[in-house]
Design a protein around this motif. Structure first.
Motif, mmCIF file in Angstrom:
data_model
loop_
_atom_site.group_PDB
_atom_site.id
_atom_site.type_symbol
_atom_site.label_atom_id
_atom_site.label_comp_id
_atom_site.label_asym_id
_atom_site.label_seq_id
_atom_site.Cartn_x
_atom_site.Cartn_y
_atom_site.Cartn_z
ATOM 1 N N ASP A 1 5.641 -4.044 -12.361
ATOM 2 C CA ASP A 1 5.002 -3.464 -10.983
ATOM 3 C C ASP A 1 5.805 -4.488 -10.020
ATOM 4 N N ALA A 2 5.808 -5.699 -10.179
ATOM 5 C CA ALA A 2 6.411 -6.736 -9.235
ATOM 6 C C ALA A 2 8.144 -6.261 -9.313
ATOM 7 N N ASP A 3 8.529 -6.055 -10.446
ATOM 8 C CA ASP A 3 10.096 -5.748 -10.205
ATOM 9 C C ASP A 3 10.329 -4.313 -9.403
ATOM 10 N N ASP A 4 9.442 -3.423 -9.899
ATOM 11 C CA ASP A 4 9.558 -2.060 -9.110
ATOM 12 C C ASP A 4 9.258 -2.513 -7.485
ATOM 13 N N PHE A 5 8.301 -3.035 -6.871
ATOM 14 C CA PHE A 5 8.084 -3.188 -5.763
ATOM 15 C C PHE A 5 9.267 -4.073 -5.149
ATOM 16 N N ALA A 6 10.080 -4.903 -5.691
ATOM 17 C CA ALA A 6 10.967 -5.588 -5.086
ATOM 18 C C ALA A 6 12.175 -4.701 -5.152
ATOM 19 N N ALA A 7 12.297 -3.575 -6.013
ATOM 20 C CA ALA A 7 13.395 -2.624 -6.006
ATOM 21 C C ALA A 7 13.317 -1.683 -4.731
ATOM 22 N N TRP A 8 11.770 -1.225 -4.757
ATOM 23 C CA TRP A 8 11.519 -0.539 -3.663
ATOM 24 C C TRP A 8 11.712 -0.998 -2.344
ATOM 25 N N LEU A 9 11.424 -2.331 -2.123
ATOM 26 C CA LEU A 9 11.886 -2.990 -1.005
ATOM 27 C C LEU A 9 13.088 -2.958 -0.762
ATOM 28 N N GLY A 10 14.173 -3.155 -1.856
ATOM 29 C CA GLY A 10 15.486 -3.275 -1.620
ATOM 30 C C GLY A 10 16.206 -1.797 -1.089
ATOM 31 N N ALA A 11 15.336 -0.676 -1.686
ATOM 32 C CA ALA A 11 15.670 0.545 -1.476
ATOM 33 C C ALA A 11 15.563 0.827 0.097
ATOM 34 N N ARG A 12 14.664 0.114 0.822
ATOM 35 C CA ARG A 12 14.302 0.515 2.010
ATOM 36 C C ARG A 12 15.018 -0.666 2.966
ATOM 37 N N GLY A 13 15.681 -1.501 2.235
ATOM 38 C CA GLY A 13 16.652 -2.565 3.088
ATOM 39 C C GLY A 13 15.777 -3.656 3.543
ATOM 40 N N LEU A 14 14.938 -3.967 2.847
ATOM 41 C CA LEU A 14 14.034 -4.895 3.360
ATOM 42 C C LEU A 14 14.185 -6.396 2.181
ATOM 43 N N MET A 15 14.749 -6.024 1.103
ATOM 44 C CA MET A 15 14.965 -7.125 0.133
ATOM 45 C C MET A 15 16.268 -7.642 0.110
ATOM 46 N N PRO A 16 16.510 -8.848 0.290
ATOM 47 C CA PRO A 16 17.780 -9.364 0.315
ATOM 48 C C PRO A 16 18.611 -9.156 -1.235
ATOM 49 N N ALA A 17 19.934 -8.819 -1.283
ATOM 50 C CA ALA A 17 20.486 -8.625 -2.610
ATOM 51 C C ALA A 17 20.645 -9.916 -3.358
ATOM 52 N N GLY A 18 20.733 -9.844 -4.673
ATOM 53 C CA GLY A 18 21.102 -10.876 -5.562
ATOM 54 C C GLY A 18 20.108 -10.971 -6.531
ATOM 55 N N LYS A 19 20.131 -11.922 -7.526
ATOM 56 C CA LYS A 19 19.431 -11.934 -8.777
ATOM 57 C C LYS A 19 18.193 -12.925 -8.273
ATOM 58 N N ALA B 1 0.980 -0.997 -0.081
ATOM 59 C CA ALA B 1 0.044 0.009 -0.005
ATOM 60 C C ALA B 1 0.873 1.225 -0.092
ATOM 61 N N ALA B 2 1.995 1.167 0.712
ATOM 62 C CA ALA B 2 2.883 2.368 0.897
ATOM 63 C C ALA B 2 3.485 2.406 -0.414
ATOM 64 N N TYR B 3 4.067 1.483 -1.037
ATOM 65 C CA TYR B 3 4.575 1.361 -2.438
ATOM 66 C C TYR B 3 3.713 2.089 -3.561
ATOM 67 N N ALA B 4 2.430 1.441 -3.298
ATOM 68 C CA ALA B 4 1.533 2.126 -4.474
ATOM 69 C C ALA B 4 1.046 3.210 -4.366
ATOM 70 N N ALA B 5 1.220 4.103 -3.107
ATOM 71 C CA ALA B 5 0.530 5.310 -2.843
ATOM 72 C C ALA B 5 1.814 6.280 -3.080
ATOM 73 N N ALA B 6 3.033 5.763 -3.120
ATOM 74 C CA ALA B 6 4.229 6.529 -3.552
ATOM 75 C C ALA B 6 4.361 6.716 -5.145
ATOM 76 N N ARG B 7 3.462 6.022 -5.872
ATOM 77 C CA ARG B 7 3.333 6.332 -7.370
ATOM 78 C C ARG B 7 2.105 7.002 -7.712
ATOM 79 N N THR B 8 2.428 8.069 -8.660
ATOM 80 C CA THR B 8 1.363 8.578 -9.311
ATOM 81 C C THR B 8 0.506 7.903 -10.448
ATOM 82 N N VAL B 9 1.546 6.883 -11.014
ATOM 83 C CA VAL B 9 0.864 5.931 -12.024
ATOM 84 C C VAL B 9 1.496 4.461 -11.831
ATOM 85 N N PRO B 10 0.574 3.554 -11.849
ATOM 86 C CA PRO B 10 1.374 2.298 -11.640
ATOM 87 C C PRO B 10 1.922 1.884 -12.975
ATOM 88 N N PRO B 11 3.055 1.189 -12.742
ATOM 89 C CA PRO B 11 3.945 0.643 -13.873
ATOM 90 C C PRO B 11 3.131 -0.009 -15.021
#
Length: 117
Positions: A86-104, A70-80
């Motif tokens: 959308d899935a990849d952007d959400f993962a990147a958003w989590l990563g930027a917040r330190g919540l997503m483990p690094a790696g492919k 919900a926070a991720y979606a609210a941070a965007r004016t238009v969905p990808p």
């Protein structure tokens, strides 16, 4: 229908869409509560598909998945443009917040399609 009427209709439709996906105020004559319920349903639908496409992101968010998405979606004016983006952007958003483990990430699209039919 005249070109002027079409243009007015297009602007009105744009205001409804902006209210549903971008948090814009509801257009005049629309029930704010009902638009809010529909907007929340659209975010929930996106979250479900994103979680199926990127289960690693869903696991990383854990029990806070609904709030994080919900926070991720609210941070965007238009969905990808599309669920994969959308899935990849959400993962990147989590990563930027330190919540997503690094790696492919592992790609789950084929599994998702197999489950769907």
């Amino acid at each position: 229908m005249s070109e002027d009427a079409r243009a007015r209709l297009a602007r009105a439709q744009g205001r409804v869409v902006a209210s549903l996906v971008a948090g814009a105020p509801p257009p005049e004559g629309f029930d704010a509560g009902r638009l809010g319920v529909q907007a929340a349903a659209l975010v929930a639908k996106r979250r479900g598909v994103v979680a199926r496409l990127r289960p690693d992101a869903a696991r990383a968010a854990g029990p806070a998945l609904a709030a994080e998405f919900a926070a991720y979606a609210a941070a965007r004016t238009v969905p990808p443009p599309g669920y994969r983006a959308d899935a990849d952007d959400f993962a990147a958003w989590l990563g930027a917040r330190g919540l997503m483990p690094a790696g492919k990430p592992r790609r789950w699209t084929r599994l998702f399609r197999r489950d769907r039919g």
